[in-house]
Scaffold this motif. Structure first.
Motif, short mmCIF file in Angstrom:
data_model
loop_
_atom_site.label_atom_id
_atom_site.label_comp_id
_atom_site.label_asym_id
_atom_site.label_seq_id
_atom_site.Cartn_x
_atom_site.Cartn_y
_atom_site.Cartn_z
N SER A 1 0.85 -1.19 0.00
CA SER A 1 0.00 0.00 0.00
C SER A 1 0.89 1.24 0.00
O SER A 1 2.10 1.14 0.21
CB SER A 1 -0.92 0.01 1.22
OG SER A 1 -0.17 0.03 2.42
N GLY A 2 0.26 2.38 -0.24
CA GLY A 2 0.99 3.64 -0.15
C GLY A 2 1.37 4.27 -1.47
O GLY A 2 1.91 5.38 -1.51
N GLY A 3 1.11 3.58 -2.57
CA GLY A 3 1.42 4.16 -3.86
C GLY A 3 0.48 5.31 -4.19
O GLY A 3 -0.49 5.57 -3.49
N GLY A 4 0.81 6.00 -5.28
CA GLY A 4 -0.04 7.11 -5.69
C GLY A 4 0.64 7.96 -6.72
O GLY A 4 1.67 7.59 -7.29
N LEU A 5 0.02 9.12 -6.96
CA LEU A 5 0.54 10.09 -7.92
C LEU A 5 1.19 11.22 -7.14
O LEU A 5 0.59 11.79 -6.23
CB LEU A 5 -0.61 10.61 -8.77
CG LEU A 5 -0.28 11.77 -9.73
CD1 LEU A 5 0.73 11.33 -10.77
CD2 LEU A 5 -1.57 12.27 -10.39
N VAL A 6 2.41 11.55 -7.52
CA VAL A 6 3.14 12.60 -6.83
C VAL A 6 3.97 13.38 -7.85
O VAL A 6 4.35 12.83 -8.89
CB VAL A 6 4.05 11.99 -5.73
CG1 VAL A 6 5.11 11.10 -6.33
CG2 VAL A 6 4.66 13.05 -4.83
N GLN A 7 4.21 14.63 -7.57
CA GLN A 7 5.04 15.44 -8.46
C GLN A 7 6.52 15.12 -8.22
O GLN A 7 6.91 14.69 -7.12
CB GLN A 7 4.79 16.93 -8.20
CG GLN A 7 3.45 17.41 -8.72
CD GLN A 7 3.33 18.92 -8.67
OE1 GLN A 7 3.92 19.56 -7.79
NE2 GLN A 7 2.57 19.49 -9.57
N ALA A 8 7.31 15.37 -9.24
CA ALA A 8 8.75 15.18 -9.11
C ALA A 8 9.27 15.98 -7.92
O ALA A 8 8.86 17.12 -7.70
CB ALA A 8 9.45 15.61 -10.39
N GLY A 9 10.15 15.35 -7.16
CA GLY A 9 10.67 15.96 -5.95
C GLY A 9 9.90 15.62 -4.71
O GLY A 9 10.34 15.90 -3.59
N GLY A 10 8.74 15.01 -4.89
CA GLY A 10 7.90 14.65 -3.75
C GLY A 10 8.31 13.34 -3.10
O GLY A 10 9.32 12.72 -3.48
N SER A 11 7.50 12.92 -2.13
CA SER A 11 7.80 11.72 -1.35
C SER A 11 6.58 10.82 -1.25
O SER A 11 5.43 11.30 -1.30
CB SER A 11 8.24 12.10 0.07
OG SER A 11 9.42 12.87 0.05
N LEU A 12 6.85 9.56 -1.09
CA LEU A 12 5.82 8.57 -0.78
C LEU A 12 6.43 7.54 0.16
O LEU A 12 7.65 7.31 0.14
CB LEU A 12 5.34 7.84 -2.05
CG LEU A 12 4.41 8.58 -3.01
CD1 LEU A 12 4.21 7.75 -4.27
CD2 LEU A 12 3.07 8.88 -2.34
N ARG A 13 5.58 6.92 0.98
CA ARG A 13 6.03 5.81 1.78
C ARG A 13 5.19 4.58 1.46
O ARG A 13 3.97 4.60 1.67
CB ARG A 13 5.96 6.11 3.28
CG ARG A 13 6.63 5.02 4.11
CD ARG A 13 6.70 5.33 5.59
NE ARG A 13 5.49 5.01 6.30
CZ ARG A 13 5.44 4.69 7.59
NH1 ARG A 13 6.55 4.66 8.30
NH2 ARG A 13 4.28 4.44 8.16
N LEU A 14 5.84 3.57 0.97
CA LEU A 14 5.17 2.31 0.69
C LEU A 14 5.24 1.40 1.90
O LEU A 14 6.23 1.42 2.64
CB LEU A 14 5.80 1.61 -0.51
CG LEU A 14 5.94 2.42 -1.80
CD1 LEU A 14 6.50 1.53 -2.92
CD2 LEU A 14 4.62 3.03 -2.21
N SER A 15 4.21 0.61 2.07
CA SER A 15 4.18 -0.39 3.14
C SER A 15 3.89 -1.75 2.53
O SER A 15 3.19 -1.85 1.52
CB SER A 15 3.09 -0.07 4.17
OG SER A 15 3.32 1.18 4.78
#
Length: 123
Positions: A7-21
Protein backbone atom coordinates in the motif's frame (compact mmCIF):
# COMPACT_ATOMS: atom_id res chain seq x y z
CA UNK A 1 -0.87 -19.22 3.20
CA UNK A 2 1.63 -16.39 2.88
CA UNK A 3 0.21 -13.04 1.86
CA UNK A 4 1.98 -9.80 1.08
CA UNK A 5 -0.09 -6.66 0.70
CA UNK A 6 1.46 -3.44 -0.53
CA UNK A 7 0.00 0.00 0.00
CA UNK A 8 0.99 3.64 -0.15
CA UNK A 9 1.42 4.16 -3.86
CA UNK A 10 -0.04 7.11 -5.69
CA UNK A 11 0.54 10.09 -7.92
CA UNK A 12 3.14 12.60 -6.83
CA UNK A 13 5.04 15.44 -8.46
CA UNK A 14 8.75 15.18 -9.11
CA UNK A 15 10.67 15.96 -5.95
CA UNK A 16 7.90 14.65 -3.75
CA UNK A 17 7.80 11.72 -1.35
CA UNK A 18 5.82 8.57 -0.78
CA UNK A 19 6.03 5.81 1.78
CA UNK A 20 5.17 2.31 0.69
CA UNK A 21 4.18 -0.39 3.14
CA UNK A 22 4.14 -4.15 2.76
CA UNK A 23 2.24 -6.18 5.32
CA UNK A 24 3.14 -9.87 5.55
CA UNK A 25 1.13 -12.70 7.03
CA UNK A 26 1.13 -16.45 7.01
CA UNK A 27 4.57 -17.32 8.29
CA UNK A 28 7.50 -16.15 10.37
CA UNK A 29 8.61 -12.79 9.17
CA UNK A 30 11.37 -11.72 11.54
CA UNK A 31 13.98 -14.18 10.24
CA UNK A 32 13.33 -13.51 6.56
CA UNK A 33 14.88 -11.15 4.08
CA UNK A 34 12.54 -8.79 2.26
CA UNK A 35 12.88 -6.81 -0.90
CA UNK A 36 11.25 -4.24 -3.15
CA UNK A 37 11.22 -4.53 -6.92
CA UNK A 38 9.58 -2.40 -9.58
CA UNK A 39 8.40 -2.75 -13.12
CA UNK A 40 7.79 0.12 -15.47
CA UNK A 41 5.58 -0.28 -18.55
CA UNK A 42 7.42 -2.10 -21.31
CA UNK A 43 10.40 -2.86 -19.09
CA UNK A 44 11.71 -5.81 -17.14
CA UNK A 45 11.16 -6.04 -13.42
CA UNK A 46 14.14 -4.57 -11.61
CA UNK A 47 15.57 -4.83 -8.14
CA UNK A 48 15.23 -1.73 -5.96
CA UNK A 49 16.32 -2.60 -2.44
CA UNK A 50 16.67 -5.53 -0.05
CA UNK A 51 16.76 -5.78 3.72
CA UNK A 52 18.10 -8.66 5.75
CA UNK A 53 16.57 -10.09 8.90
CA UNK A 54 18.76 -7.83 11.06
CA UNK A 55 18.25 -4.64 9.09
CA UNK A 56 21.19 -4.60 6.70
CA UNK A 57 20.14 -3.00 3.44
CA UNK A 58 21.34 -2.96 -0.14
CA UNK A 59 20.10 -0.42 -2.69
CA UNK A 60 20.33 -0.25 -6.41
CA UNK A 61 22.47 2.71 -7.45
CA UNK A 62 19.65 4.74 -8.92
CA UNK A 63 17.84 5.08 -5.58
CA UNK A 64 20.74 5.40 -3.16
CA UNK A 65 20.40 8.46 -1.00
CA UNK A 66 16.73 8.87 -1.92
CA UNK A 67 15.03 5.67 -0.78
CA UNK A 68 15.17 4.07 2.65
CA UNK A 69 13.95 0.60 3.56
CA UNK A 70 13.01 -0.38 7.09
CA UNK A 71 11.15 -3.16 8.81
CA UNK A 72 8.98 -3.50 11.89
CA UNK A 73 8.98 -7.12 12.93
CA UNK A 74 6.42 -6.49 15.66
CA UNK A 75 3.93 -5.61 12.94
CA UNK A 76 5.28 -7.82 10.13
CA UNK A 77 5.63 -4.76 7.93
CA UNK A 78 8.40 -3.50 5.70
CA UNK A 79 8.47 0.11 4.57
CA UNK A 80 10.00 1.94 1.65
CA UNK A 81 10.41 5.66 2.18
CA UNK A 82 10.90 7.31 -1.19
CA UNK A 83 12.11 10.91 -1.31
CA UNK A 84 13.15 13.19 -4.15
CA UNK A 85 11.09 11.14 -6.54
CA UNK A 86 11.80 11.36 -10.25
CA UNK A 87 9.61 10.55 -13.25
CA UNK A 88 11.84 7.56 -13.94
CA UNK A 89 10.75 6.09 -10.61
CA UNK A 90 7.29 5.57 -12.09
CA UNK A 91 6.50 1.86 -11.89
CA UNK A 92 4.48 -0.83 -10.22
CA UNK A 93 6.28 -1.58 -6.97
CA UNK A 94 6.28 -5.09 -5.54
CA UNK A 95 7.45 -6.37 -2.21
CA UNK A 96 8.85 -9.86 -1.86
CA UNK A 97 9.62 -12.27 0.97
CA UNK A 98 12.54 -14.67 0.95
CA UNK A 99 13.12 -17.84 2.89
CA UNK A 100 16.70 -16.79 3.54
CA UNK A 101 17.63 -14.29 6.22
CA UNK A 102 20.58 -12.58 4.57
CA UNK A 103 20.37 -9.99 1.80
CA UNK A 104 18.67 -11.31 -1.32
CA UNK A 105 19.08 -9.36 -4.53
CA UNK A 106 17.96 -11.81 -7.19
CA UNK A 107 14.24 -11.89 -7.79
CA UNK A 108 14.21 -15.62 -8.42
CA UNK A 109 15.35 -16.27 -4.86
CA UNK A 110 12.23 -14.74 -3.37
CA UNK A 111 9.40 -17.10 -2.54
CA UNK A 112 6.43 -14.81 -2.14
CA UNK A 113 5.32 -11.67 -3.92
CA UNK A 114 2.65 -9.05 -3.40
CA UNK A 115 0.29 -7.73 -6.05
CA UNK A 116 2.05 -4.41 -6.33
CA UNK A 117 1.24 -0.77 -5.73
CA UNK A 118 1.46 1.84 -8.47
CA UNK A 119 3.78 4.80 -8.11
CA UNK A 120 3.45 7.57 -10.67
CA UNK A 121 5.75 10.59 -10.62
CA UNK A 122 4.78 13.52 -12.81
CA UNK A 123 7.31 16.00 -14.16
Amino acid sequence: QVQLVESGGGLVQAGGSLRLSCAASGRTFSTSAMGWFRQAPGKEREFVVAISWNGDAYYTDSVKGRFTISRDDTKNVVYLQMNSLKPEDTALYYCALARRSGLVIVGGEYENWGQGTQVTVSS
